[in-house]
Design a protein around this motif. Sequence first.
Motif, PDB file in Angstrom:
ATOM      1  N   HIS A  35       0.841  -1.169   0.000  1.00 49.15           N
ATOM      2  CA  HIS A  35       0.037   0.043  -0.066  1.00 49.15           C
ATOM      3  C   HIS A  35       0.699   1.211   0.162  1.00 49.15           C
ATOM      4  N   GLN A  87       1.186   8.267   2.200  1.00 51.78           N
ATOM      5  CA  GLN A  87       1.400   9.309   1.401  1.00 51.78           C
ATOM      6  C   GLN A  87       1.170   9.159  -0.154  1.00 51.78           C
ATOM      7  N   MET A  88       1.292   7.960  -0.659  1.00 51.21           N
ATOM      8  CA  MET A  88       1.202   7.734  -2.071  1.00 51.21           C
ATOM      9  C   MET A  88      -0.337   7.482  -2.557  1.00 51.21           C
ATOM     10  N   ASN A  89      -1.013   7.224  -1.631  1.00 50.44           N
ATOM     11  CA  ASN A  89      -2.493   6.974  -1.902  1.00 50.44           C
ATOM     12  C   ASN A  89      -3.344   8.071  -2.419  1.00 50.44           C
ATOM     13  N   PRO A  90      -3.738   8.161  -3.450  1.00 52.80           N
ATOM     14  CA  PRO A  90      -4.568   9.340  -4.096  1.00 52.80           C
ATOM     15  C   PRO A  90      -5.848   9.676  -3.434  1.00 52.80           C
ATOM     16  N   GLY A  91      -6.503   8.586  -2.607  1.00 48.30           N
ATOM     17  CA  GLY A  91      -7.567   8.909  -2.308  1.00 48.30           C
ATOM     18  C   GLY A  91      -7.629   9.005  -0.804  1.00 48.30           C
ATOM     19  N   HIS A 102      -5.356  10.328   2.485  1.00 47.31           N
ATOM     20  CA  HIS A 102      -3.645  10.688   3.138  1.00 47.31           C
ATOM     21  C   HIS A 102      -3.890  10.645   4.723  1.00 47.31           C
ATOM     22  N   GLU A 116      -7.449   3.176   6.482  1.00 47.79           N
ATOM     23  CA  GLU A 116      -7.646   3.384   4.884  1.00 47.79           C
ATOM     24  C   GLU A 116      -8.898   2.735   4.279  1.00 47.79           C
TER      25      GLU A 116
END
Length: 119
Positions: free
Chosen positions: A62, A89-93, A95, A114
Motif C-alpha cells: 500500500h 502518502q502515495m495513496n491518491p484517495g 492521506h 484506509e
Amino acid sequence: MNVVELTGADLDYWVARAEGYDAEVIAMHGWRYCRIDVPYHGYQVYEPTQNEMLAARIMQKHFYTVGPAPLEDQNEHGGALRVWMAEAQMNPGFHGLCKADSPWVAICRLRVAEAFWGR
C-alpha cells in the motif's frame, strides 16, 4: 469503532478483513488471536501486529511510509517516548497518518483506517 483504540487480536482481525481474508477472533487457553481461512491451505494464525514480515508486506503493498517520531512527553525514566508513525502518502484517495508504540501496530491501524474510512 475508533481505530486508535484497536489492539491485539481485534486489530489483527480488522486488518485481515481489510486485506480480504475470511477471519475470526479465537479465544483459547487465555490467548486471543486472529485466525484466517487461506484457500487451499486451511486455517492460519494471522498476527501482523506481532509479525514484522506480515506488516512489511502490507506496508509495501500500500506504499506506506513508516518512521519514528519523538514526543515531548517523558517516560518514567525521564527520556522521550518513542512513537512510530505510518503515513499513506502515495495513496491518491486517502492521506492518513496513524501513530503507535510499535511500527507494526501503526501500519495495521493505518490499513484499517484506509480500508474502512478512506473511501
